[in-house]
Design a protein around this motif. Sequence first.
Motif, PDB file in Angstrom:
ATOM      1  N   GLY A 206     -11.186  27.196 -40.072  1.00 22.83           N
ATOM      2  CA  GLY A 206     -10.254  27.786 -39.986  1.00 22.83           C
ATOM      3  C   GLY A 206      -9.348  27.499 -38.399  1.00 22.83           C
ATOM      4  N   ARG A 207      -8.333  27.739 -38.122  1.00 23.01           N
ATOM      5  CA  ARG A 207      -7.581  27.322 -37.036  1.00 23.01           C
ATOM      6  C   ARG A 207      -8.316  28.126 -35.818  1.00 23.01           C
ATOM      7  NH1 ARG A 207      -2.396  29.320 -37.705  1.00 23.01           N
ATOM      8  NH2 ARG A 207      -2.869  30.864 -37.790  1.00 23.01           N
ATOM      9  N   LYS A 208      -8.877  26.937 -34.660  1.00 25.35           N
ATOM     10  CA  LYS A 208      -8.691  27.533 -33.453  1.00 25.35           C
ATOM     11  C   LYS A 208      -7.801  27.551 -32.471  1.00 25.35           C
ATOM     12  CE  LYS A 208     -13.405  25.300 -33.467  1.00 25.35           C
ATOM     13  NZ  LYS A 208     -14.829  24.517 -32.652  1.00 25.35           N
TER      14      LYS A 208
ATOM     15  N   ALA B 249      -1.643  37.781 -40.350  1.00 21.47           N
ATOM     16  CA  ALA B 249      -1.430  38.991 -38.869  1.00 21.47           C
ATOM     17  C   ALA B 249      -0.249  39.612 -39.698  1.00 21.47           C
ATOM     18  CB  ALA B 249      -1.440  38.025 -38.415  1.00 21.47           C
ATOM     19  N   LEU B 250      -0.769  40.737 -40.075  1.00 19.28           N
ATOM     20  CA  LEU B 250       0.392  41.082 -40.423  1.00 19.28           C
ATOM     21  C   LEU B 250       0.823  42.056 -39.178  1.00 19.28           C
ATOM     22  CD1 LEU B 250      -0.026  41.996 -44.097  1.00 19.28           C
ATOM     23  CD2 LEU B 250       1.422  40.722 -42.762  1.00 19.28           C
TER      24      LEU B 250
ATOM     25  N   VAL C  32      -2.714  44.754 -38.753  1.00 20.92           N
ATOM     26  CA  VAL C  32      -4.115  44.118 -39.960  1.00 20.92           C
ATOM     27  C   VAL C  32      -3.956  42.246 -39.745  1.00 20.92           C
ATOM     28  CG1 VAL C  32      -2.691  44.308 -42.062  1.00 20.92           C
ATOM     29  CG2 VAL C  32      -5.470  44.119 -41.467  1.00 20.92           C
ATOM     30  N   ARG C  33      -5.060  41.966 -39.821  1.00 23.54           N
ATOM     31  CA  ARG C  33      -5.127  40.737 -39.617  1.00 23.54           C
ATOM     32  C   ARG C  33      -6.710  39.807 -40.153  1.00 23.54           C
ATOM     33  NH1 ARG C  33      -5.359  38.504 -33.172  1.00 23.54           N
ATOM     34  NH2 ARG C  33      -3.239  37.600 -33.792  1.00 23.54           N
TER      35      ARG C  33
ATOM     36  N   ARG D  95     -10.564  31.462 -32.257  1.00 24.12           N
ATOM     37  CA  ARG D  95      -9.821  31.351 -33.768  1.00 24.12           C
ATOM     38  C   ARG D  95      -8.248  32.646 -33.933  1.00 24.12           C
ATOM     39  NH1 ARG D  95     -12.571  27.583 -36.489  1.00 24.12           N
ATOM     40  NH2 ARG D  95     -15.129  28.004 -35.462  1.00 24.12           N
ATOM     41  N   LEU D  96      -7.509  31.648 -34.786  1.00 26.99           N
ATOM     42  CA  LEU D  96      -6.576  32.503 -34.712  1.00 26.99           C
ATOM     43  C   LEU D  96      -6.513  33.257 -35.736  1.00 26.99           C
ATOM     44  CD1 LEU D  96      -4.419  29.494 -34.180  1.00 26.99           C
ATOM     45  CD2 LEU D  96      -4.225  31.375 -32.856  1.00 26.99           C
TER      46      LEU D  96
END
Length: 189
Positions: A185-187, A62-63, A76-77, A55-56
């Motif tokens: 969420g995004r793959k 995403a920091l 951290v994400r 996953r994204l």
Amino acid sequence: MATVLDSVRAFFAPATTYTIDAETSADVVARETLLDRAMGPDRRLKSSEKIRRSRLPAEGLALVARDGDGHVVGTVRLWNIEAGIAADGQPIDALLLGPLAVDSAHEGKGIGAALMKAAIAEAQKRDHGAILLVGDAAYYERFGFFADKTRHLVMPGPSDRARFLALELKAGWLDGAAGMIVASGRKLA
């Protein structure tokens, strides 16, 4: 218009500065190296990691923390998940936070707390309802994370119930939430 990320900057001593910024593709190697050092060789075996696999991170969540020279010293994400289902049978969209890590040479400077505050603020700005995580309750309670909202939720695989915490960004978001945490969420392409 300045974003939360643009405005988060911390100064703890004249020679010690860092900034919180959005992660870029150029940060991948530094982030993974930092996570390997901070979390150890078994980090990919954790239940949370299994949810994140393939996953994204959630959009804009995403920091990284950068030192004065621009090196990644913290990360951290947050990830899109379904936090069980509501009483009406609908899945509850939420975020899973992790991992949070700070380079050992920079621990004790408030970088982890700054990353947490920036991640929470950015999630609120992006209109998310709740953040869940598995972590040290004594550390995360100061940011508003508690186990009471996760009592009817289940992490896949082994996990410590006392470390399964949630923060509602919108009051009542997790009321009645029950069931298994699953990735959404995004793959990865």
